[in-house]
Design an enzyme around this catalytic site. Structure first.
Site, PDB file in Angstrom:
ATOM      1  N   LYS A  72      77.964  34.936  41.431  1.00  0.00           N
ATOM      2  CA  LYS A  72      79.128  35.381  40.670  1.00  0.00           C
ATOM      3  C   LYS A  72      79.320  36.883  40.838  1.00  0.00           C
ATOM      4  O   LYS A  72      78.365  37.664  40.755  1.00  0.00           O
ATOM      5  CB  LYS A  72      78.974  35.028  39.185  1.00  0.00           C
ATOM      6  CG  LYS A  72      80.220  35.347  38.357  1.00  0.00           C
ATOM      7  CD  LYS A  72      80.133  34.751  36.965  1.00  0.00           C
ATOM      8  CE  LYS A  72      81.368  35.088  36.145  1.00  0.00           C
ATOM      9  NZ  LYS A  72      82.610  34.552  36.725  1.00  0.00           N
ATOM     10  N   HIS A 113      75.271  32.791  34.490  1.00  0.00           N
ATOM     11  CA  HIS A 113      76.031  32.235  35.594  1.00  0.00           C
ATOM     12  C   HIS A 113      75.168  32.183  36.858  1.00  0.00           C
ATOM     13  O   HIS A 113      74.080  32.751  36.903  1.00  0.00           O
ATOM     14  CB  HIS A 113      77.290  33.058  35.867  1.00  0.00           C
ATOM     15  CG  HIS A 113      78.393  32.816  34.892  1.00  0.00           C
ATOM     16  ND1 HIS A 113      78.545  33.559  33.731  1.00  0.00           N
ATOM     17  CD2 HIS A 113      79.388  31.909  34.881  1.00  0.00           C
ATOM     18  CE1 HIS A 113      79.593  33.117  33.057  1.00  0.00           C
ATOM     19  NE2 HIS A 113      80.127  32.120  33.734  1.00  0.00           N
TER      20      HIS A 113
END
Length: 247
Positions: A145, A141
């Protein structure tokens, strides 16, 4: 379908608004709500859910799991269905969601992608077909995040645990030593603007099966959330997820 977007000033909230404005699922934005509205000084955005009492058919939540109590109190008081697209909930917050689902329709999913729902089904089947295989999950990600591992990685692991009730989850490999045969390992990578990639490796020693889902852009999550909202409208109270749409 008139929706309230909770977390409207966030990245995903803005994309949900764009998809609604484009007519996806015949959605219309009834209200945009963001806890940061006052600081952002954006016209037309409410700072709290309680400030809006107009007509709506569903709430789409892309805020933060810490707002769970406020969200569920508002939706139950108004008998509004709600799509919970946030992740990182504590056990106490999950209990609040489950209690609300006894009164209103609640859609809860760590990932709003139909493709991820399919991946989870395939992962569970693979874990059952190869009961002695070693399983590792690698999730990637963007560097902003917050939750580690991702809610989607946990969703995938828990679906495989349905086929392997004795499989413990091992988050990362640091100082864990040699892996056990039954464990499911999860590894998190964070870099750049990576939208989200989830890879499952199932290795028997003589062959390896790899399942991968890659999100090309964030619109798919907004579209999934609006699809879930349309699915909820008119449903009985209960806790729903992507499996209810896929199946």
């Amino acid at each position: 379908m008139d929706i309230i977007i909770f977390g409207a000033n966030g990245r995903m909230g803005r994309i949900v608004a764009q998809e609604a404005e484009a007519g996806f699922q015949n959605a219309r934005v009834a209200a945009r709500v963001s806890r940061s509205a006052a600081a952002d000084n954006e016209a037309g955005v409410y700072a709290a859910l309680a400030q809006f009492d107009g007509h709506a058919d569903c709430v789409v939540d892309f805020s933060n799991h810490t707002a769970t109590a406020e969200l569920m109190a508002y939706c139950t008081a108004r008998s509004l269905p709600v799509v919970v697209a946030t992740t990182g909930h504590t056990e106490q917050e999950l209990a609040i969601i489950r209690e609300a689902a006894e009164k209103i329709p609640v859609f809860l999913s760590a990932n709003m992608s139909v493709g991820v729902a399919l991946l989870a089904d395939l992962a569970k089947r693979a874990a059952a077909v190869f009961p002695d295989a070693e399983i590792e999950i690698i999730e990637r990600h963007h560097d902003q995040k917050l939750d580690v591992p991702s809610g989607t990685a946990l969703l995938l692991a828990r679906r495989m645990q349905e086929a392997r009730s004795d499989a413990p989850l091992v988050i990362g490999r640091h100082e864990n030593g040699k892996r056990t045969k039954t464990e499911i390992g999860i590894h998190s990578l964070r870099y750049g603007n990576e939208v989200g990639t989830h890879e499952i490796v199932i290795a028997t020693g003589s062959e390896t099966v790899t399942l991968i889902h890659k999100a090309e852009n964030r619109s798919l999550f907004a579209q999934g959330a609006l699809t879930a909202a349309a699915f909820l409208c008119g449903r009985a109270p209960g806790l729903y997820d992507m499996r209810d749409i896929v199946n």
